[in-house]
Scaffold this motif. Structure first.
Motif, PDB file in Angstrom:
ATOM      1  N   ASN A  70      -2.484   1.149  -2.759  1.00  0.00           N
ATOM      2  CA  ASN A  70      -3.315   0.802  -1.601  1.00  0.00           C
ATOM      3  C   ASN A  70      -3.271   1.830  -0.484  1.00  0.00           C
ATOM      4  O   ASN A  70      -3.616   1.523   0.651  1.00  0.00           O
ATOM      5  CB  ASN A  70      -2.949  -0.579  -1.055  1.00  0.00           C
ATOM      6  CG  ASN A  70      -3.243  -1.668  -2.050  1.00  0.00           C
ATOM      7  OD1 ASN A  70      -4.251  -1.616  -2.754  1.00  0.00           O
ATOM      8  ND2 ASN A  70      -2.364  -2.631  -2.136  1.00  0.00           N
ATOM      9  N   ALA A  71      -2.851   3.050  -0.781  1.00  0.00           N
ATOM     10  CA  ALA A  71      -2.847   4.109   0.229  1.00  0.00           C
ATOM     11  C   ALA A  71      -4.281   4.567   0.474  1.00  0.00           C
ATOM     12  O   ALA A  71      -5.114   4.567  -0.437  1.00  0.00           O
ATOM     13  CB  ALA A  71      -2.002   5.278  -0.233  1.00  0.00           C
ATOM     14  N   ARG A  72      -4.559   4.968   1.707  1.00  0.00           N
ATOM     15  CA  ARG A  72      -5.864   5.554   2.030  1.00  0.00           C
ATOM     16  C   ARG A  72      -5.765   7.032   1.742  1.00  0.00           C
ATOM     17  O   ARG A  72      -4.860   7.701   2.219  1.00  0.00           O
ATOM     18  CB  ARG A  72      -6.205   5.299   3.484  1.00  0.00           C
ATOM     19  CG  ARG A  72      -6.409   3.819   3.749  1.00  0.00           C
ATOM     20  CD  ARG A  72      -6.836   3.610   5.147  1.00  0.00           C
ATOM     21  NE  ARG A  72      -8.134   4.252   5.298  1.00  0.00           N
ATOM     22  CZ  ARG A  72      -9.071   3.829   6.117  1.00  0.00           C
ATOM     23  NH1 ARG A  72      -8.857   2.812   6.892  1.00  0.00           N
ATOM     24  NH2 ARG A  72     -10.222   4.451   6.192  1.00  0.00           N
ATOM     25  N   ARG A 107      -3.721   9.763   3.638  1.00  0.00           N
ATOM     26  CA  ARG A 107      -3.975   9.615   5.067  1.00  0.00           C
ATOM     27  C   ARG A 107      -2.937   8.695   5.687  1.00  0.00           C
ATOM     28  O   ARG A 107      -2.428   7.788   5.029  1.00  0.00           O
ATOM     29  CB  ARG A 107      -5.381   9.053   5.269  1.00  0.00           C
ATOM     30  CG  ARG A 107      -6.421  10.026   4.748  1.00  0.00           C
ATOM     31  CD  ARG A 107      -7.803   9.485   4.716  1.00  0.00           C
ATOM     32  NE  ARG A 107      -8.163   8.832   5.939  1.00  0.00           N
ATOM     33  CZ  ARG A 107      -9.288   8.151   6.115  1.00  0.00           C
ATOM     34  NH1 ARG A 107     -10.147   8.053   5.132  1.00  0.00           N
ATOM     35  NH2 ARG A 107      -9.563   7.577   7.255  1.00  0.00           N
ATOM     36  N   ASP A 111      -1.263   5.707   7.716  1.00  0.00           N
ATOM     37  CA  ASP A 111      -1.631   4.326   7.972  1.00  0.00           C
ATOM     38  C   ASP A 111      -1.922   4.158   9.449  1.00  0.00           C
ATOM     39  O   ASP A 111      -1.200   4.675  10.300  1.00  0.00           O
ATOM     40  CB  ASP A 111      -0.492   3.372   7.598  1.00  0.00           C
ATOM     41  CG  ASP A 111      -0.334   3.231   6.094  1.00  0.00           C
ATOM     42  OD1 ASP A 111      -1.325   3.475   5.378  1.00  0.00           O
ATOM     43  OD2 ASP A 111       0.753   2.879   5.645  1.00  0.00           O
ATOM     44  N   LYS A 154      -1.844   1.684  12.361  1.00  0.00           N
ATOM     45  CA  LYS A 154      -1.273   0.387  12.751  1.00  0.00           C
ATOM     46  C   LYS A 154      -1.951  -0.059  14.035  1.00  0.00           C
ATOM     47  O   LYS A 154      -2.210   0.732  14.929  1.00  0.00           O
ATOM     48  CB  LYS A 154       0.225   0.524  12.988  1.00  0.00           C
ATOM     49  CG  LYS A 154       0.952   1.126  11.824  1.00  0.00           C
ATOM     50  CD  LYS A 154       1.776   0.108  11.133  1.00  0.00           C
ATOM     51  CE  LYS A 154       2.618   0.807  10.102  1.00  0.00           C
ATOM     52  NZ  LYS A 154       2.747   0.277   8.877  1.00  0.00           N
TER      53      LYS A 154
END
Length: 69
Positions: free
Chosen positions: A30-32, A53, A55, A57
């Motif tokens: 689920n990493a961008r 990229r 995260d 928050k």
């Protein structure tokens, strides 16, 4: 991978990652990411470079009032 763009249908792509693929950052579920790729004549899509990229928050930073207090 899933490409999500507002007001468009999600796009699903599968990339071939091999010894020539350069990965920048820590790749996890689920990493961008941003992917530079090459499509072969036989239809295979090879990832040339994967950039993970950061995260984003959503924290109430300094100077923001907490309405619950």
């Amino acid at each position: 991978m899933v490409r999500k763009v507002p007001a468009r249908a999600d796009e699903y792509r599968v990339f071939v990652v091999d010894k020539d693929t350069k990965i920048e950052g820590k790749l996890k579920a689920n990493a961008r990411v941003t992917v530079r790729f090459r499509a072969d004549a036989d239809g295979a899509v090879h990832a040339l470079r994967v950039i993970v990229r950061a995260d984003v928050k959503t924290n109430a930073g300094p100077g923001r009032a907490d309405p619950g207090r």
